[in-house]
Design an enzyme around this catalytic site. Structure first.
Site, PDB file in Angstrom:
ATOM      1  N   SER A  22      -1.668  27.730   7.847  1.00  0.00           N
ATOM      2  CA  SER A  22      -1.712  26.310   8.205  1.00  0.00           C
ATOM      3  C   SER A  22      -2.362  26.095   9.580  1.00  0.00           C
ATOM      4  O   SER A  22      -2.045  26.798  10.549  1.00  0.00           O
ATOM      5  CB  SER A  22      -0.297  25.740   8.231  1.00  0.00           C
ATOM      6  OG  SER A  22      -0.330  24.420   8.741  1.00  0.00           O
ATOM      7  N   ARG A  23      -3.249  25.112   9.630  1.00  0.00           N
ATOM      8  CA  ARG A  23      -3.877  24.751  10.917  1.00  0.00           C
ATOM      9  C   ARG A  23      -3.098  23.654  11.625  1.00  0.00           C
ATOM     10  O   ARG A  23      -3.465  23.230  12.720  1.00  0.00           O
ATOM     11  CB  ARG A  23      -5.310  24.262  10.688  1.00  0.00           C
ATOM     12  CG  ARG A  23      -6.362  25.334  10.877  1.00  0.00           C
ATOM     13  CD  ARG A  23      -6.507  26.182   9.656  1.00  0.00           C
ATOM     14  NE  ARG A  23      -7.295  27.376   9.928  1.00  0.00           N
ATOM     15  CZ  ARG A  23      -7.730  28.178   8.961  1.00  0.00           C
ATOM     16  NH1 ARG A  23      -7.450  27.920   7.706  1.00  0.00           N
ATOM     17  NH2 ARG A  23      -8.422  29.246   9.262  1.00  0.00           N
ATOM     18  N   SER A  24      -2.025  23.165  11.012  1.00  0.00           N
ATOM     19  CA  SER A  24      -1.289  22.059  11.625  1.00  0.00           C
ATOM     20  C   SER A  24      -0.742  22.391  13.021  1.00  0.00           C
ATOM     21  O   SER A  24      -0.837  21.558  13.919  1.00  0.00           O
ATOM     22  CB  SER A  24      -0.155  21.592  10.700  1.00  0.00           C
ATOM     23  OG  SER A  24      -0.718  20.998   9.547  1.00  0.00           O
ATOM     24  N   LYS A  75       6.290  19.354  -1.444  1.00  0.00           N
ATOM     25  CA  LYS A  75       6.055  17.913  -1.286  1.00  0.00           C
ATOM     26  C   LYS A  75       6.922  17.064  -2.227  1.00  0.00           C
ATOM     27  O   LYS A  75       7.398  16.002  -1.841  1.00  0.00           O
ATOM     28  CB  LYS A  75       4.576  17.578  -1.491  1.00  0.00           C
ATOM     29  CG  LYS A  75       3.688  18.084  -0.352  1.00  0.00           C
ATOM     30  CD  LYS A  75       2.244  17.635  -0.550  1.00  0.00           C
ATOM     31  CE  LYS A  75       1.369  18.117   0.597  1.00  0.00           C
ATOM     32  NZ  LYS A  75      -0.006  17.607   0.504  1.00  0.00           N
ATOM     33  N   ASN A  96       4.570  14.147   2.449  1.00  0.00           N
ATOM     34  CA  ASN A  96       4.094  15.229   3.323  1.00  0.00           C
ATOM     35  C   ASN A  96       4.565  15.047   4.763  1.00  0.00           C
ATOM     36  O   ASN A  96       4.265  15.891   5.607  1.00  0.00           O
ATOM     37  CB  ASN A  96       2.564  15.347   3.276  1.00  0.00           C
ATOM     38  CG  ASN A  96       1.874  14.220   4.023  1.00  0.00           C
ATOM     39  OD1 ASN A  96       2.469  13.183   4.286  1.00  0.00           O
ATOM     40  ND2 ASN A  96       0.618  14.426   4.373  1.00  0.00           N
ATOM     41  N   ASP A 111      -1.633  11.622   3.133  1.00  0.00           N
ATOM     42  CA  ASP A 111      -2.880  12.231   2.630  1.00  0.00           C
ATOM     43  C   ASP A 111      -3.945  11.167   2.334  1.00  0.00           C
ATOM     44  O   ASP A 111      -5.125  11.339   2.651  1.00  0.00           O
ATOM     45  CB  ASP A 111      -2.619  13.054   1.370  1.00  0.00           C
ATOM     46  CG  ASP A 111      -1.906  14.368   1.676  1.00  0.00           C
ATOM     47  OD1 ASP A 111      -2.049  14.877   2.803  1.00  0.00           O
ATOM     48  OD2 ASP A 111      -1.214  14.881   0.775  1.00  0.00           O
ATOM     49  N   GLY A 139      -5.122  16.809  -9.769  1.00  0.00           N
ATOM     50  CA  GLY A 139      -3.959  17.485  -9.184  1.00  0.00           C
ATOM     51  C   GLY A 139      -3.269  16.602  -8.149  1.00  0.00           C
ATOM     52  O   GLY A 139      -3.452  15.380  -8.116  1.00  0.00           O
ATOM     53  N   THR A 163      -8.832  19.162 -17.844  1.00  0.00           N
ATOM     54  CA  THR A 163      -7.762  18.850 -18.796  1.00  0.00           C
ATOM     55  C   THR A 163      -7.608  17.326 -18.829  1.00  0.00           C
ATOM     56  O   THR A 163      -7.031  16.726 -17.926  1.00  0.00           O
ATOM     57  CB  THR A 163      -6.438  19.509 -18.343  1.00  0.00           C
ATOM     58  OG1 THR A 163      -6.706  20.870 -17.997  1.00  0.00           O
ATOM     59  CG2 THR A 163      -5.374  19.423 -19.414  1.00  0.00           C
ATOM     60  N   ILE A 226     -12.771  17.337  -0.634  1.00  0.00           N
ATOM     61  CA  ILE A 226     -11.589  17.536   0.218  1.00  0.00           C
ATOM     62  C   ILE A 226     -11.411  18.999   0.616  1.00  0.00           C
ATOM     63  O   ILE A 226     -10.604  19.307   1.476  1.00  0.00           O
ATOM     64  CB  ILE A 226     -10.300  16.998  -0.427  1.00  0.00           C
ATOM     65  CG1 ILE A 226      -9.929  17.789  -1.662  1.00  0.00           C
ATOM     66  CG2 ILE A 226     -10.433  15.520  -0.761  1.00  0.00           C
ATOM     67  CD1 ILE A 226      -8.466  17.642  -1.987  1.00  0.00           C
ATOM     68  N   GLY A 249     -14.666  17.493   4.305  1.00  0.00           N
ATOM     69  CA  GLY A 249     -13.256  17.135   4.164  1.00  0.00           C
ATOM     70  C   GLY A 249     -12.368  17.497   5.338  1.00  0.00           C
ATOM     71  O   GLY A 249     -11.163  17.224   5.307  1.00  0.00           O
TER      72      GLY A 249
HETATM   73  P1  ATR Z   1      -4.125  20.173  -5.833  1.00  0.00           P
HETATM   74  O1  ATR Z   1      -2.685  19.815  -5.715  1.00  0.00           O
HETATM   75  O2  ATR Z   1      -4.671  20.883  -4.627  1.00  0.00           O
HETATM   76  O3  ATR Z   1      -4.984  19.029  -6.232  1.00  0.00           O
HETATM   77  P2  ATR Z   1      -3.826  21.381  -8.478  1.00  0.00           P
HETATM   78  O4  ATR Z   1      -2.707  20.487  -8.820  1.00  0.00           O
HETATM   79  O5  ATR Z   1      -3.698  22.837  -8.807  1.00  0.00           O
HETATM   80  O6  ATR Z   1      -4.186  21.345  -6.941  1.00  0.00           O
HETATM   81  O7  ATR Z   1      -5.155  20.810  -9.146  1.00  0.00           O
HETATM   82  C1  ATR Z   1      -6.333  21.510  -9.166  1.00  0.00           C
HETATM   83  C2  ATR Z   1      -7.440  20.667  -9.814  1.00  0.00           C
HETATM   84  O8  ATR Z   1      -8.619  21.457  -9.865  1.00  0.00           O
HETATM   85  C3  ATR Z   1      -7.135  20.259 -11.242  1.00  0.00           C
HETATM   86  O9  ATR Z   1      -7.753  19.004 -11.477  1.00  0.00           O
HETATM   87  C4  ATR Z   1      -7.815  21.373 -12.057  1.00  0.00           C
HETATM   88  O10 ATR Z   1      -8.149  21.016 -13.371  1.00  0.00           O
HETATM   89  P3  ATR Z   1      -7.050  21.188 -14.568  1.00  0.00           P
HETATM   90  O11 ATR Z   1      -6.086  20.045 -14.425  1.00  0.00           O
HETATM   91  O12 ATR Z   1      -7.863  21.098 -15.811  1.00  0.00           O
HETATM   92  O13 ATR Z   1      -6.423  22.524 -14.350  1.00  0.00           O
HETATM   93  C5  ATR Z   1      -9.072  21.559 -11.229  1.00  0.00           C
HETATM   94  N1  ATR Z   1      -9.727  22.853 -11.424  1.00  0.00           N
HETATM   95  C6  ATR Z   1      -9.347  24.050 -10.934  1.00  0.00           C
HETATM   96  N2  ATR Z   1     -10.213  25.007 -11.311  1.00  0.00           N
HETATM   97  C7  ATR Z   1     -11.168  24.407 -12.072  1.00  0.00           C
HETATM   98  C8  ATR Z   1     -12.336  24.870 -12.776  1.00  0.00           C
HETATM   99  N3  ATR Z   1     -12.706  26.141 -12.746  1.00  0.00           N
HETATM  100  N4  ATR Z   1     -13.073  23.962 -13.446  1.00  0.00           N
HETATM  101  C9  ATR Z   1     -12.720  22.663 -13.472  1.00  0.00           C
HETATM  102  N5  ATR Z   1     -11.621  22.166 -12.834  1.00  0.00           N
HETATM  103  C10 ATR Z   1     -10.859  23.034 -12.155  1.00  0.00           C
END
Ligand code: ATR
Length: 286
Positions: A22-24, A75, A96, A111, A139, A163, A226, A249
């Site tokens: 962490s850089r905080s 979080k 956060n 955030d 995410g 997804t 980001i 970011g």
């Molecule tokens: P955060 O909280 O940092 O946003 P996260 O909840 O793990 O992290 O979310 C990661 C995001 O990156 C998700 O949108 C993920 O897509 P999925 O929901 O389909 O998993 C996306 N992501 C990670 N690796 C990826 C890849 N190789 N190609 C496309 N999307 C990717």
């Protein structure tokens, strides 16, 4: 009445698992020093099983902290355990920033504020149109950004994800201005867009990015990411090569720290080039 441990030294923390990267602490310690304030800000590694006890000691005043930041994976628990999460944290289901106030543990999520403040500072005029934004990823980070862009008044916000179901869940949660689509629809959704935001780990620490054609975006559109390690991610480099304006970011990390510092230490700090350079030097070392 504030207890004596609090009045003698103002203390705050960042709590995560793991936490050592962490850089905080570097950011807050810089502000304490430049503002000439007595206080401390330290990182505390707390495993998920121990987080409730950590929060209990914070609430009771036993740990002596005024509050602190929480990061992955705490979080959601921080939101659930706080006495008074604000409206932003409630909608996100995640906090956060925690602070003690009048014997209550308050919680917010900065955030989204950090995201907007970074663009406001480094890409002035970026929100002049507010017609269409495209956000890649669904995410935790994506949620705060969707909320922030909606509250800034963007007319349409498209969230695209590998997804699709996760993107649909966010569209349901954040209201009718949010439209879900699969990644395959990217070129189509970029048509006329004023802003593109990458919130995925694509391109992080050397991970492979995807090819994106930014040509359909509106004139003067901005591309941001980001991810801040590397500072110029493959997606930003791709956009720059295509003649687009870009914003890295790192400022989101710096600005999201501002409201917490003000709560715990009583003065609103500035995000300066000096602070930015300090963190960049550290990123280059590790
Ligand atoms: P955060 O909280 O940092 O946003 P996260 O909840 O793990 O992290 O979310 C990661 C995001 O990156 C998700 O949108 C993920 O897509 P999925 O929901 O389909 O998993 C996306 N992501 C990670 N690796 C990826 C890849 N190789 N190609 C496309 N999307 C990717």
């Amino acid at each position: 009445m504030a207890d004596s441990r609090e009045t003698s030294l103002r203390k705050a923390f960042v709590c995560g698992f793991p936490i050592k990267h962490s850089r905080s602490p570097m950011i807050h310690t810089h502000w304490l020093k430049t503002l000439g304030l007595q206080g401390s800000y330290q990182s505390v590694e707390v495993a998920p099983d121990n987080f409730a006890d950590f929060v209990a000691a914070l609430k009771s005043g036993e740990s002596g902290y005024r509050g602190g930041n929480v990061t992955i994976p705490h979080k959601e628990s921080a939101f659930a355990l706080a006495d008074d999460p604000d409206e932003l944290a409630r909608e996100l289901g995640a906090a956060n920033t925690l602070y003690r106030d009048d014997g209550r543990l308050k919680a917010t999520n900065t955030d989204g504020y950090g995201f907007l403040a970074n663009l406001d500072q480094r890409a002035q005029g970026w929100d002049g149109q507010r017609q269409r934004a495209v956000v890649l990823g669904a995410g935790g980070a994506s949620r705060a950004i969707l909320q922030a862009l909606r509250d800034r008044g963007f007319a349409e916000i498209h969230v695209l994800n590998r997804t699709l179901l996760r993107a649909q869940e966010l569209a349901d949660r954040f209201g009718e201005k949010i439209h879900a689509a699969p990644i395959e629809a990217l070129t189509e959704r970029l048509s006329g867009a004023d802003l593109f935001v990458n919130t995925t780990s694509l391109g992080m620490d050397g991970a492979e990015a995807i090819d994106i054609d930014f040509a359909p975006m509106a004139e003067g559109a901005l591309v941001t990411d980001i991810v801040y390690a590397p500072l110029i991610t493959p997606i930003l480099a791709m956009a720059r090569d295509q003649g687009r304006s870009i914003c890295d970011g790192l400022g989101m990390l710096l600005h999201q720290a501002v409201p917490g510092f003000e709560k715990w230490f009583g003065q609103r700090p500035q995000v300066t080039d000096e602070l930015r350079d300090l963190v960049i030097s550290d990123l280059e070392r590790h």
